[in-house]
Design a protein around this motif. Structure first.
Motif, mmCIF file in Angstrom:
data_model
loop_
_atom_site.group_PDB
_atom_site.id
_atom_site.type_symbol
_atom_site.label_atom_id
_atom_site.label_comp_id
_atom_site.label_asym_id
_atom_site.label_seq_id
_atom_site.Cartn_x
_atom_site.Cartn_y
_atom_site.Cartn_z
ATOM 1 N N THR A 31 0.722 -1.242 0.138
ATOM 2 C CA THR A 31 0.019 -0.159 -0.097
ATOM 3 C C THR A 31 0.816 1.130 0.087
ATOM 4 O OG1 THR A 31 -2.090 1.194 1.221
ATOM 5 C CG2 THR A 31 -0.392 -0.050 2.544
ATOM 6 N N TYR A 32 0.511 2.412 0.313
ATOM 7 C CA TYR A 32 0.961 3.663 0.423
ATOM 8 C C TYR A 32 1.053 4.219 1.701
ATOM 9 C CZ TYR A 32 2.148 3.435 -4.611
ATOM 10 O OH TYR A 32 2.904 2.918 -5.774
ATOM 11 N N SER A 33 2.143 4.454 2.341
ATOM 12 C CA SER A 33 2.295 5.210 3.457
ATOM 13 C C SER A 33 2.331 6.939 3.072
ATOM 14 C CB SER A 33 3.212 4.900 4.705
ATOM 15 O OG SER A 33 4.246 5.227 4.542
ATOM 16 N N VAL A 34 2.575 7.833 4.098
ATOM 17 C CA VAL A 34 2.696 8.998 3.523
ATOM 18 C C VAL A 34 4.381 9.056 3.375
ATOM 19 C CG1 VAL A 34 0.753 10.092 5.005
ATOM 20 C CG2 VAL A 34 2.960 9.807 5.998
ATOM 21 N N THR A 90 1.612 1.039 12.787
ATOM 22 C CA THR A 90 1.082 1.903 11.882
ATOM 23 C C THR A 90 -0.340 2.506 12.300
ATOM 24 O OG1 THR A 90 1.721 0.392 10.251
ATOM 25 C CG2 THR A 90 -0.208 1.493 9.427
ATOM 26 N N LEU A 91 -0.617 3.874 11.886
ATOM 27 C CA LEU A 91 -1.706 4.634 12.193
ATOM 28 C C LEU A 91 -2.187 4.834 11.089
ATOM 29 C CD1 LEU A 91 -2.354 6.721 14.981
ATOM 30 C CD2 LEU A 91 -2.605 7.873 12.707
ATOM 31 N N ILE A 92 -3.667 4.421 10.818
ATOM 32 C CA ILE A 92 -4.360 4.712 9.580
ATOM 33 C C ILE A 92 -5.255 5.999 9.942
ATOM 34 C CG2 ILE A 92 -6.006 3.995 7.849
ATOM 35 C CD1 ILE A 92 -4.546 1.323 8.105
ATOM 36 N N GLU A 93 -4.612 7.128 9.212
ATOM 37 C CA GLU A 93 -5.448 8.349 9.499
ATOM 38 C C GLU A 93 -6.639 8.813 8.680
ATOM 39 O OE1 GLU A 93 -5.843 12.559 11.192
ATOM 40 O OE2 GLU A 93 -6.071 11.796 9.189
ATOM 41 N N CYS A 94 -7.711 8.632 9.408
ATOM 42 C CA CYS A 94 -9.155 8.710 8.550
ATOM 43 C C CYS A 94 -9.674 10.023 8.392
ATOM 44 C CB CYS A 94 -10.120 7.888 9.209
ATOM 45 S SG CYS A 94 -9.458 6.025 8.997
ATOM 46 N N THR A 95 -8.859 11.072 8.550
ATOM 47 C CA THR A 95 -9.560 12.626 8.242
ATOM 48 C C THR A 95 -9.512 12.710 6.838
ATOM 49 O OG1 THR A 95 -8.572 13.100 10.387
ATOM 50 C CG2 THR A 95 -9.446 14.852 9.196
ATOM 51 N N PRO A 96 -10.599 13.152 6.162
ATOM 52 C CA PRO A 96 -10.664 13.275 4.544
ATOM 53 C C PRO A 96 -10.427 14.648 4.452
ATOM 54 C CG PRO A 96 -12.843 12.287 5.604
ATOM 55 C CD PRO A 96 -11.999 12.727 6.756
ATOM 56 N N ALA A 97 -9.996 14.927 3.154
ATOM 57 C CA ALA A 97 -10.062 16.541 2.564
ATOM 58 C C ALA A 97 -11.180 17.319 3.119
ATOM 59 C CB ALA A 97 -9.869 16.546 1.235
ATOM 60 N N PHE A 98 -11.109 18.373 3.408
ATOM 61 C CA PHE A 98 -12.127 19.583 3.839
ATOM 62 C C PHE A 98 -12.594 19.497 5.251
ATOM 63 C CE2 PHE A 98 -12.143 19.297 -0.983
ATOM 64 C CZ PHE A 98 -11.861 20.517 -0.990
ATOM 65 N N ILE A 117 2.230 6.056 8.704
ATOM 66 C CA ILE A 117 0.747 6.691 8.599
ATOM 67 C C ILE A 117 0.184 6.762 7.314
ATOM 68 C CG2 ILE A 117 -0.633 8.829 9.019
ATOM 69 C CD1 ILE A 117 1.591 9.648 11.104
ATOM 70 N N LEU A 118 -1.013 6.330 7.263
ATOM 71 C CA LEU A 118 -1.405 6.263 5.710
ATOM 72 C C LEU A 118 -2.701 7.089 5.740
ATOM 73 C CD1 LEU A 118 -0.403 3.161 6.003
ATOM 74 C CD2 LEU A 118 -2.667 2.405 4.981
ATOM 75 N N PRO A 163 -2.627 8.547 -1.354
ATOM 76 C CA PRO A 163 -3.445 8.080 -0.521
ATOM 77 C C PRO A 163 -3.283 6.400 -0.204
ATOM 78 C CG PRO A 163 -4.603 8.380 -2.651
ATOM 79 C CD PRO A 163 -3.035 9.166 -2.754
ATOM 80 N N GLY A 164 -3.552 5.906 0.776
ATOM 81 C CA GLY A 164 -3.176 4.568 0.948
ATOM 82 C C GLY A 164 -4.860 3.888 0.912
ATOM 83 N N PHE A 165 -5.741 4.596 0.681
ATOM 84 C CA PHE A 165 -7.399 4.373 0.563
ATOM 85 C C PHE A 165 -8.281 5.262 0.391
ATOM 86 C CE2 PHE A 165 -8.816 5.813 5.023
ATOM 87 C CZ PHE A 165 -7.679 6.187 5.431
ATOM 88 N N ILE A 166 -9.381 4.882 0.140
ATOM 89 C CA ILE A 166 -10.355 6.085 -0.099
ATOM 90 C C ILE A 166 -11.232 6.295 1.150
ATOM 91 C CG2 ILE A 166 -12.527 6.415 -1.576
ATOM 92 C CD1 ILE A 166 -11.383 4.122 -3.492
ATOM 93 N N LYS A 167 -11.621 7.518 1.509
ATOM 94 C CA LYS A 167 -12.452 7.593 2.679
ATOM 95 C C LYS A 167 -13.724 8.475 2.069
ATOM 96 C CE LYS A 167 -13.993 7.751 6.731
ATOM 97 N NZ LYS A 167 -13.508 9.007 7.993
ATOM 98 N N THR A 168 -14.925 7.882 2.343
ATOM 99 C CA THR A 168 -16.100 8.657 2.055
ATOM 100 C C THR A 168 -16.807 8.665 3.353
ATOM 101 O OG1 THR A 168 -17.078 6.791 1.158
ATOM 102 C CG2 THR A 168 -16.152 8.002 -0.451
ATOM 103 N N GLY A 169 -17.783 9.467 3.208
ATOM 104 C CA GLY A 169 -18.851 9.432 4.527
ATOM 105 C C GLY A 169 -20.250 9.431 3.906
ATOM 106 N N VAL A 170 -21.207 8.923 4.615
ATOM 107 C CA VAL A 170 -22.801 9.178 4.283
ATOM 108 C C VAL A 170 -23.414 9.314 5.485
ATOM 109 C CG1 VAL A 170 -22.547 7.508 1.866
ATOM 110 C CG2 VAL A 170 -23.121 6.434 4.319
#
Ligand SMILES: [Zn+2]
Length: 337
Positions: A31-34, A90-98, A117-118, A163-170
């Motif tokens: 995957t990709y980390s920062v 590893t810490l996966i940081e889940c704060t999206p853009a904006f 960190i991802l 990015p190491g993943f996609i983050k969305t929110g509903v």
């Protein structure tokens, strides 16, 4: 010496020869980390849903001048060092853009703490779209996906950090048209990049709808992390049977027993291999004095793991939850339905 050189040349030739691909030598999962590309097997013990900084000011007003890297680092670094000491890698940081994603800040924190960190691409539609940029309302699925794919292919905001993943929110009810579009855009992005889709969701109803959209778009539920999975144990199990990842990411000192019961239930249903655990903790809050109150990331190591071990979880079970599942869930790879 001559031997040495020729062996080196031989290896160099091997490394660049296209034959490797044509004979089907497959690369190990990554995957990709920062800090760049990383083998999934090198992620080690991982916390899959945490936050370094979150700014709830809204997409209209957010700006990186609302926080200073040095101040954030002074506040956050000790919390990262205390989990590093506990063997978290590893810490996966889940704060999206904006809503406060700052990939340069994350890279500095990764370098100073020694943690991987991802970070992520994608948009967060939960909280009634307060954190969506204007164009998310008007652009097509394809246009949104192409923005996220570009972040994967070229890096985020000119940094080269992927990015190491996609983050969305509903929202927590039935999906609005707009939120359906976000999930379809995530599906297109997945099919192009192989990034796993983590979606802030909550109840089973929107989770089932998201999974249905992904399947219709040709994406396997195994590429989907049901973030903030909530509901009865039976609902968790039943949605989990689709093959998605069940993210029990709200561990805190007050709900250890509840998590032990839930994890025991899922273990007895042979579902432990689909479960992820984390705290959804942190975070530096711009606009509050000193960044406000910060919740650390140690409860799983200090409280949940000992409680699980006292309830017949083996070291292998803990490894499944904290090492094997995160590596499998976040390995980049296109997963078709
Ligand atoms: Zn979160």
């Amino acid at each position: 010496m001559a031997n040495h050189i020729s062996r080196r040349q031989f290896l160099t030739t091997l490394a660049i020869t296209p034959i490797m691909a044509s004979v089907g030598i497959s690369e190990e999962p990554y995957t990709y980390s920062v800090k760049g590309k990383i083998a999934a097997s090198a992620l080690g013990k991982s916390l899959i849903h945490e936050h370094v900084l979150v700014d709830f000011i809204g997409a209209e007003k957010i700006s990186p001048d609302r926080w200073k890297h040095d101040e954030v680092i002074r506040k956050v670094l000790p919390y990262l060092l205390e989990i590093k000491q506990r063997g978290i890698q590893t810490l996966i940081e889940c704060t999206p853009a904006f809503i406060g994603r700052d990939v340069v800040l994350l890279k500095k924190l990764s370098e100073q703490s020694g943690l991987n960190i991802l970070t992520n691409t994608g948009y967060y539609g939960a909280s009634d779209n307060k954190y969506l940029p204007q164009w998310a309302f008007t652009e097509t699925t394809e246009q949104l996906a192409s923005r996220w794919i570009a972040e994967f292919e070229h890096g985020i905001e000119g940094t080269g950090i992927r990015p190491g993943f996609i983050k969305t929110g509903v929202n927590s009810g039935a999906l609005s048209d707009l939120h359906q579009k976000l999930i379809r855009a995530a599906a297109l992005t997945h099919l192009k990049t192989g990034l796993t889709i983590c979606s802030h969701t909550g109840p089973a109803l929107p989770a089932r709808e998201e999974i249905e959209i992904l399947k219709q778009s040709g994406v396997s539920p195994s590429a989907f992390v049901w973030v903030h999975a909530s509901g009865s144990p039976e609902e968790l199990e039943s949605v989990g049977r689709s093959g998605c990842w069940i993210s029990l990411d709200g561990v805190n000192a007050d709900n250890i027993d509840k998590h032990v019961d839930l994890l025991t239930f899922l273990k007895n249903k042979s579902q432990l291999g689909r479960v992820l655990i984390s705290h959804d903790a942190g975070w530096y809050r711009p606009g509050e004095p000193g960044g406000g109150e910060f919740r650390g990331f140690t409860t799983i190591s200090d409280k949940l793991v000992p409680a699980l071990k006292a309830n017949s979880f083996t070291d292998a079970d803990i490894r499944t939850l904290m090492v094997t599942n995160p590596a499998e869930a976040f390995a980049i790879g296109i997963r078709k339905s």
